[in-house]
Design an enzyme around this catalytic site. Structure first.
Site, PDB file in Angstrom:
ATOM      1  N   HIS A 282       0.833  -1.203   0.000  1.00  0.00           N
ATOM      2  CA  HIS A 282       0.000   0.000   0.000  1.00  0.00           C
ATOM      3  C   HIS A 282       0.869   1.256   0.000  1.00  0.00           C
ATOM      4  CE1 HIS A 282      -3.315   2.688   1.459  1.00  0.00           C
ATOM      5  NE2 HIS A 282      -2.286   3.288   2.044  1.00  0.00           N
ATOM      6  N   GLU A 283       1.902   1.270   0.828  1.00  0.00           N
ATOM      7  CA  GLU A 283       2.771   2.450   0.895  1.00  0.00           C
ATOM      8  C   GLU A 283       3.551   2.636  -0.403  1.00  0.00           C
ATOM      9  OE1 GLU A 283       2.255   4.509   3.096  1.00  0.00           O
ATOM     10  OE2 GLU A 283       1.039   3.180   4.345  1.00  0.00           O
TER      11      GLU A 283
ATOM     12  N   GLU B  96      -6.300   7.260  -0.984  1.00  0.00           N
ATOM     13  CA  GLU B  96      -6.201   6.087  -0.112  1.00  0.00           C
ATOM     14  C   GLU B  96      -6.891   4.886  -0.745  1.00  0.00           C
ATOM     15  OE1 GLU B  96      -4.566   5.398   2.830  1.00  0.00           O
ATOM     16  OE2 GLU B  96      -3.574   7.271   2.287  1.00  0.00           O
TER      17      GLU B  96
ATOM     18  N   HIS C 216       1.465   4.328  -2.980  1.00  0.00           N
ATOM     19  CA  HIS C 216       1.465   5.795  -2.891  1.00  0.00           C
ATOM     20  C   HIS C 216       2.628   6.369  -3.696  1.00  0.00           C
ATOM     21  CE1 HIS C 216      -1.837   6.729  -0.267  1.00  0.00           C
ATOM     22  NE2 HIS C 216      -1.395   5.975   0.721  1.00  0.00           N
TER      23      HIS C 216
END
Length: 285
Positions: free
Chosen positions: A130-131, A206, A134
């Protein structure tokens, strides 16, 4: 859909800013305020990673310091087609993680000691994917653009408010009074609207990072399970050192121990995030 939503929200910020400039009565104030905000956010864009990492006492690690975690990040970076980011550990028991850096070549990912303890390897892999999502989606850049416009609108609101109080543009008492009231209302409402739009941009990114991260690691349910654990743990062990200005960077809101209105939250509802990931798993994505 999330990319289209982000484009739409950024367009709304642009329109709102133009309206504020028109209300002031000329282009000079709008241009001046915009470039001031741009300069502030340019500094933030180039140096925010160092500031935030230092703020939370993050310590950079290498492969010899934490082989399993470092190796996991490297494997995920390869799967995402990204350069290897710098890896940090935050000395905090509150389980959380974030990514920062102005572009993929200057990215950093950070995880707290708490998150390394409570998540399984598969769940932690989902979080770090997930990071990295980004980073891949250039969310730091998108966030900076949104902050630039929101900051410029806030400055224009202050200029409009002072102009109204000083009676700028009054021709007579009746017309002036109406102009003052209208200007004051816009000076108050526009910055609040800009802030809400900026937060909506953050929520949209997100959702996109959840989707992209699930594809990177190949385990939507692992990320969903991690989010469920982190949501519960963030209430039990809130991050005392968390600052509202950087709360949007974390995978779960580190301030969620308080009762924040969803409208003013930088994070989407956790139930919706989990439901979307579970839907991905059922649909075979």
């Amino acid at each position: 859909m999330n990319r289209l939503k982000t484009t739409f929200l950024l367009s709304l910020l642009t329109v709102l800013m133009v309206l504020m400039g028109s209300a002031i009565g000329g282009k000079t104030g709008m241009v001046f305020a915009f470039f001031m905000a741009a300069a502030m956010n340019f500094f933030s864009y180039w140096f925010s990673d160092k500031i935030v990492l230092k703020m939370y006492g993050a310590q950079e690690i290498g492969e010899h310091d934490h082989p399993a975690f470092y190796g996991m990040v490297r494997r995920l970076a390869i799967q995402a087609g990204l350069p290897m980011p710098r890896v940090y550990i935050i000395p905090s028991e509150s389980p959380n993680a974030f990514a920062t850096g102005r572009n993929p070549d200057n990215a950093a990912v950070a995880a707290t000691e708490g998150i390394l303890r409570i998540l399984s390897p598969e769940e932690l892999e989902g979080v770090m994917a997930h990071e990295l999502a980004h980073v891949q989606n250039r969310d730091i850049l998108v966030g900076t653009i949104a902050a630039t416009f929101a900051g410029a609108i806030s400055m224009l609101g202050s200029m409009l408010q002072w102009g109204a109080m000083l009676g700028a543009g009054r021709n007579d008492d009746e017309e002036g009074a109406g102009g003052i009231v209208g200007s004051l209302v816009m000076a108050i409402i526009a910055p609040i609207a800009a802030m809400l739009i900026q937060m909506a941009v953050s929520r949209s990114r997100e959702y996109l990072a959840d989707e992209t991260g699930a594809r990177i690691c190949g385990r939507p349910l692992a990320l969903a399970n991690a989010l469920r654990k982190l949501h519960t743990a963030s209430h039990m062990i809130p991050m005392q050192e968390a600052k509202p200005a950087s709360a949007h960077m974390f995978i779960v809101n580190p301030l969620s121990g308080g009762s924040l209105l969803k409208l003013f939250s930088t994070h989407p509802p956790m139930e919706e995030r989990i439901a979307r990931l579970e839907g991905m798993a059922r649909g075979g994505w």
